[in-house]
Write a protein that holds these residues in place. Structure first.
Motif, PDB file in Angstrom:
ATOM      1  N   LYS B 202       0.864  -1.182   0.000  1.00  0.00           N
ATOM      2  CA  LYS B 202       0.000   0.000   0.000  1.00  0.00           C
ATOM      3  C   LYS B 202       0.897   1.227   0.000  1.00  0.00           C
ATOM      4  CE  LYS B 202      -3.417  -2.466   2.793  1.00  0.00           C
ATOM      5  NZ  LYS B 202      -4.146  -2.484   4.076  1.00  0.00           N
ATOM      6  N   PHE B 203       0.661   2.122  -0.921  1.00  0.00           N
ATOM      7  CA  PHE B 203       1.589   3.248  -1.070  1.00  0.00           C
ATOM      8  C   PHE B 203       0.806   4.548  -1.277  1.00  0.00           C
ATOM      9  CE2 PHE B 203       0.870   0.988  -5.037  1.00  0.00           C
ATOM     10  CZ  PHE B 203       0.396   1.985  -5.864  1.00  0.00           C
ATOM     11  N   THR B 204       1.503   5.654  -1.060  1.00  0.00           N
ATOM     12  CA  THR B 204       0.892   6.962  -1.295  1.00  0.00           C
ATOM     13  C   THR B 204       1.331   7.475  -2.671  1.00  0.00           C
ATOM     14  OG1 THR B 204       2.755   8.202  -0.401  1.00  0.00           O
ATOM     15  CG2 THR B 204       1.061   7.478   1.175  1.00  0.00           C
ATOM     16  N   MET B 205       0.626   8.490  -3.154  1.00  0.00           N
ATOM     17  CA  MET B 205       1.002   9.100  -4.429  1.00  0.00           C
ATOM     18  C   MET B 205       2.398   9.719  -4.347  1.00  0.00           C
ATOM     19  SD  MET B 205      -0.647   9.081  -7.246  1.00  0.00           S
ATOM     20  CE  MET B 205      -1.885   7.779  -7.435  1.00  0.00           C
ATOM     21  N   LEU B 206       2.730  10.201  -3.155  1.00  0.00           N
ATOM     22  CA  LEU B 206       4.052  10.781  -2.949  1.00  0.00           C
ATOM     23  C   LEU B 206       5.143   9.728  -3.157  1.00  0.00           C
ATOM     24  CD1 LEU B 206       5.485  13.413  -1.936  1.00  0.00           C
ATOM     25  CD2 LEU B 206       5.473  12.392   0.347  1.00  0.00           C
ATOM     26  N   GLN B 207       4.892   8.543  -2.593  1.00  0.00           N
ATOM     27  CA  GLN B 207       5.873   7.458  -2.756  1.00  0.00           C
ATOM     28  C   GLN B 207       5.989   7.035  -4.221  1.00  0.00           C
ATOM     29  OE1 GLN B 207       4.091   4.858   0.256  1.00  0.00           O
ATOM     30  NE2 GLN B 207       6.057   4.825   1.346  1.00  0.00           N
ATOM     31  N   LEU B 232      -5.147   5.668 -14.390  1.00  0.00           N
ATOM     32  CA  LEU B 232      -4.773   4.288 -14.716  1.00  0.00           C
ATOM     33  C   LEU B 232      -5.614   3.337 -13.874  1.00  0.00           C
ATOM     34  CD1 LEU B 232      -0.879   4.723 -14.808  1.00  0.00           C
ATOM     35  CD2 LEU B 232      -2.411   4.421 -16.769  1.00  0.00           C
ATOM     36  N   LYS B 233      -6.334   2.479 -14.548  1.00  0.00           N
ATOM     37  CA  LYS B 233      -7.299   1.643 -13.832  1.00  0.00           C
ATOM     38  C   LYS B 233      -6.644   0.608 -12.922  1.00  0.00           C
ATOM     39  CE  LYS B 233     -11.136   2.498 -16.909  1.00  0.00           C
ATOM     40  NZ  LYS B 233     -10.954   3.916 -16.517  1.00  0.00           N
ATOM     41  N   TYR B 234      -5.365   0.373 -13.125  1.00  0.00           N
ATOM     42  CA  TYR B 234      -4.699  -0.624 -12.273  1.00  0.00           C
ATOM     43  C   TYR B 234      -4.092   0.003 -11.013  1.00  0.00           C
ATOM     44  CZ  TYR B 234      -0.690   0.861 -15.197  1.00  0.00           C
ATOM     45  OH  TYR B 234       0.255   1.574 -15.876  1.00  0.00           O
ATOM     46  N   ILE B 235      -4.236   1.310 -10.862  1.00  0.00           N
ATOM     47  CA  ILE B 235      -3.833   1.942  -9.605  1.00  0.00           C
ATOM     48  C   ILE B 235      -5.117   2.290  -8.848  1.00  0.00           C
ATOM     49  CG2 ILE B 235      -2.680   3.925  -8.555  1.00  0.00           C
ATOM     50  CD1 ILE B 235      -0.702   3.892 -10.826  1.00  0.00           C
ATOM     51  N   VAL B 236      -5.360   1.571  -7.771  1.00  0.00           N
ATOM     52  CA  VAL B 236      -6.659   1.609  -7.098  1.00  0.00           C
ATOM     53  C   VAL B 236      -6.539   2.345  -5.756  1.00  0.00           C
ATOM     54  CG1 VAL B 236      -8.541   0.197  -6.177  1.00  0.00           C
ATOM     55  CG2 VAL B 236      -7.219  -0.605  -8.150  1.00  0.00           C
ATOM     56  N   GLN B 237      -7.385   3.358  -5.586  1.00  0.00           N
ATOM     57  CA  GLN B 237      -7.384   4.084  -4.304  1.00  0.00           C
ATOM     58  C   GLN B 237      -8.088   3.231  -3.252  1.00  0.00           C
ATOM     59  OE1 GLN B 237      -8.432   8.305  -4.375  1.00  0.00           O
ATOM     60  NE2 GLN B 237      -9.210   8.133  -2.295  1.00  0.00           N
ATOM     61  N   LEU B 238      -7.448   3.106  -2.098  1.00  0.00           N
ATOM     62  CA  LEU B 238      -8.025   2.300  -1.015  1.00  0.00           C
ATOM     63  C   LEU B 238      -8.827   3.199  -0.074  1.00  0.00           C
ATOM     64  CD1 LEU B 238      -4.862   0.174  -0.231  1.00  0.00           C
ATOM     65  CD2 LEU B 238      -6.911  -0.592  -1.464  1.00  0.00           C
ATOM     66  N   ASP B 239      -9.670   2.568   0.689  1.00  0.00           N
ATOM     67  CA  ASP B 239     -10.457   3.312   1.675  1.00  0.00           C
ATOM     68  C   ASP B 239      -9.652   3.434   2.974  1.00  0.00           C
ATOM     69  OD1 ASP B 239     -12.642   4.720   2.330  1.00  0.00           O
ATOM     70  OD2 ASP B 239     -13.910   3.007   2.857  1.00  0.00           O
ATOM     71  N   GLU B 240      -8.425   3.821   2.827  1.00  0.00           N
ATOM     72  CA  GLU B 240      -7.491   3.819   3.956  1.00  0.00           C
ATOM     73  C   GLU B 240      -6.562   5.012   3.855  1.00  0.00           C
ATOM     74  OE1 GLU B 240      -4.973   0.259   5.365  1.00  0.00           O
ATOM     75  OE2 GLU B 240      -6.298  -0.585   3.829  1.00  0.00           O
ATOM     76  N   LEU B 241      -6.104   5.490   5.003  1.00  0.00           N
ATOM     77  CA  LEU B 241      -5.137   6.585   5.016  1.00  0.00           C
ATOM     78  C   LEU B 241      -3.828   6.113   5.633  1.00  0.00           C
ATOM     79  CD1 LEU B 241      -7.410   9.515   6.327  1.00  0.00           C
ATOM     80  CD2 LEU B 241      -6.734   9.100   3.958  1.00  0.00           C
ATOM     81  N   GLU B 242      -2.790   6.823   5.351  1.00  0.00           N
ATOM     82  CA  GLU B 242      -1.502   6.604   6.021  1.00  0.00           C
ATOM     83  C   GLU B 242      -1.690   6.633   7.527  1.00  0.00           C
ATOM     84  OE1 GLU B 242       2.394   8.772   4.373  1.00  0.00           O
ATOM     85  OE2 GLU B 242       0.628  10.041   4.439  1.00  0.00           O
ATOM     86  N   LYS B 243      -0.823   5.912   8.243  1.00  0.00           N
ATOM     87  CA  LYS B 243      -0.891   5.956   9.706  1.00  0.00           C
ATOM     88  C   LYS B 243       0.416   6.486  10.274  1.00  0.00           C
ATOM     89  CE  LYS B 243      -4.221   2.285  10.081  1.00  0.00           C
ATOM     90  NZ  LYS B 243      -4.300   0.834   9.899  1.00  0.00           N
ATOM     91  N   ASP B 244       0.332   7.036  11.477  1.00  0.00           N
ATOM     92  CA  ASP B 244       1.535   7.451  12.205  1.00  0.00           C
ATOM     93  C   ASP B 244       2.450   8.372  11.406  1.00  0.00           C
ATOM     94  OD1 ASP B 244       0.614   5.754  14.198  1.00  0.00           O
ATOM     95  OD2 ASP B 244       1.665   4.037  13.306  1.00  0.00           O
ATOM     96  N   VAL B 245       1.877   9.359  10.770  1.00  0.00           N
ATOM     97  CA  VAL B 245       2.715  10.335  10.074  1.00  0.00           C
ATOM     98  C   VAL B 245       2.526  11.708  10.717  1.00  0.00           C
ATOM     99  CG1 VAL B 245       2.903   9.181   7.847  1.00  0.00           C
ATOM    100  CG2 VAL B 245       0.878  10.556   8.328  1.00  0.00           C
ATOM    101  N   PRO B 246       3.601  12.490  10.719  1.00  0.00           N
ATOM    102  CA  PRO B 246       3.538  13.794  11.402  1.00  0.00           C
ATOM    103  C   PRO B 246       2.745  14.835  10.604  1.00  0.00           C
ATOM    104  CG  PRO B 246       5.701  13.484  10.419  1.00  0.00           C
ATOM    105  CD  PRO B 246       4.945  12.220  10.182  1.00  0.00           C
ATOM    106  N   HIS B 247       2.481  14.503   9.333  1.00  0.00           N
ATOM    107  CA  HIS B 247       1.731  15.457   8.501  1.00  0.00           C
ATOM    108  C   HIS B 247       0.332  14.906   8.238  1.00  0.00           C
ATOM    109  CE1 HIS B 247       2.580  12.549   5.352  1.00  0.00           C
ATOM    110  NE2 HIS B 247       3.827  12.576   5.753  1.00  0.00           N
ATOM    111  N   ARG B 248      -0.449  15.649   7.470  1.00  0.00           N
ATOM    112  CA  ARG B 248      -1.805  15.195   7.160  1.00  0.00           C
ATOM    113  C   ARG B 248      -1.726  13.861   6.417  1.00  0.00           C
ATOM    114  NH1 ARG B 248      -5.511  18.239   2.982  1.00  0.00           N
ATOM    115  NH2 ARG B 248      -7.010  16.556   2.727  1.00  0.00           N
ATOM    116  N   ALA B 249      -2.434  12.871   6.910  1.00  0.00           N
ATOM    117  CA  ALA B 249      -2.337  11.522   6.331  1.00  0.00           C
ATOM    118  C   ALA B 249      -2.865  11.510   4.898  1.00  0.00           C
ATOM    119  CB  ALA B 249      -3.124  10.538   7.185  1.00  0.00           C
TER     120      ALA B 249
END
Lengths: 267, 267
Positions: B202-207, B232-249
């Motif tokens: 699971k990755f962020t757009m930033l990564q 791109l249909k093979y990049i799927v947004q999850l119903d999840e946010l980053e955890k334990d980050v000092p900035h907005r998840a």
């Protein structure tokens, strides 16, 4: 530094290729530890063929492996790429083939067959052969019609890939050819533009299907294929029909490289 | 058959790697004409790094080229692939890296630097070095976090690719690394799925953008990138946010291999 020609001399004289010792600036002797082999796969609008040569063994018509890939040990004064070009021209007469380095073959037992070793020693005038010759293979996938003029020196011939099972091949050349076909299949999978390099500029769906069927080694459903291909925006139907054909003329298509690049282009 | 160890003996004794002559079934001596080099490129979620080792030269701290790729001449009783695996484990401690044969290096002058030759002879106890050692390079592109445990024997280290200009590299290793980066760039272009092998599941757009920017070596426009990727249909947004980050998840995404294969699938 150790010069291998000192070890093999005087038996390590070059036999098949003319050498002007006077003009040679640097060590023009064979490096018998490394060879190059060229796998040229051609498409003749019907099937895949591989360019093979015959071993020439005077007075020995029952040679063990009559067919082989065009190949040779490298010379001390040439790079691998230069060796591959030289070998292809010398063995087959084909120039201007865009050869790409493919894979090195270095299994311990690649010289296991006595017949192969004897042939090497006879051809290159070696007193003995190293335990292993690592071969750097080169690959090219070409439109065969562009490369018709083969020299007769080594009886260069386009052998249908479908007939390879029935012939004897030297060294590990069967493995090399199998790997090369597999590579082409994978390359076409990830980069279909390769297909259009071996088709005429204007082609029919039948020709396009023939390429895919040949590369994949199986028949494809005509309707599905047609539908899938015409859905691809980089395959453009022209306002033109085939000419001079005994059957009903089919539509001609072209490959639109600009659209292809835009659609598949990465970041 | 000629055994090269007969030529080089007794100076061609293996120095660095333990050899049990009793148990060796076949010729376990160095084949000094062929070597392997491993180019392991790692992504650490920020930048590309290449795995390098140091030359060990007792009492010679001013060694010409302190850094080099993990590499070694092959042994008579191992295949090229086996040699590459052995070298990587022996030099760096990394196991289970999926090495792929990449390219053979055989320029005439690749041993042109006296320092390189001296180091070879000292390390492997050779009386002399052949005119050329053809090196078969292997490549791996890995998620660095999976491969942290490096051995200290040769001071194996992950060197940022961006810092390579400032360090001295042995032989033609700078060329080999440059070619490897270029290959990865091209591979990602035709087969973007590679990118997802070096990202967390699971990755962020930033990564994701960091990977692309690193591979291409340039900054990318954030908005354009985001738009292109979410299309791109093979990049799927999850119903999840980053955890334990000092900035907005940020949102998390995943790579859908099935959709990818369907969309890009050839015939």
């Amino acid at each position: 530094m150790l010069n291998l020609s000192d070890i093999f001399a005087p038996s390590n004289q070059i036999s098949n290729i003319e050498v002007n010792k006077e003009s040679a600036k640097i060590n023009h002797s064979l490096n018998v530890n490394v060879s190059v082999d060229c796998v040229v796969i051609g498409f003749d609008d019907k099937e895949l063929n591989v360019l093979l040569i015959k071993r020439l063994q005077a007075g020995d018509e029952k040679a063990y492996s009559p067919y082989k890939l065009p190949g040779s040990p490298i010379y001390m004064d040439e790079s691998l790429d230069d060796a591959a070009k030289r070998v292809l021209v010398d063995c087959t007469g084909l120039k201007y083939v865009s050869l790409e380095q493919f894979r090195a073959y270095g299994e311990i037992d690649r010289l296991r067959r006595a017949e192969d070793v004897q042939w090497l020693e006879r051809t290159h005038g070696l007193a003995s052969t190293p335990e292993r010759i690592v071969s750097i293979s080169y690959i090219a996938f070409v439109r065969q019609k562009k490369f018709r003029q083969l020299t007769e020196t080594y009886q260069a011939t386009w052998m249908p890939v479908s007939k390879l099972d029935d012939i004897d091949l030297a060294f590990d050349h069967r493995q090399i050819i199998t790997d090369a076909i597999r590579k082409i299949r994978r390359d076409v999978e990830v980069q279909p533009s390769i297909v259009f390099e071996i088709l005429p500029r204007k082609f029919t769906m039948l020709q396009l299907r023939a390429v895919y069927e040949t590369i994949h080694g199986e028949k494809l459903d005509i309707r599905n294929f047609h539908k899938k291909m015409t859905n691809l925006k980089y395959i453009v139907q022209l306002d033109e029909l085939e000419k001079d054909v005994p059957h009903r003329a089919a539509h001609l298509y072209k490959f639109d490289r600009v659209v292809y690049k835009r659609l598949r282009g990465s970041i």
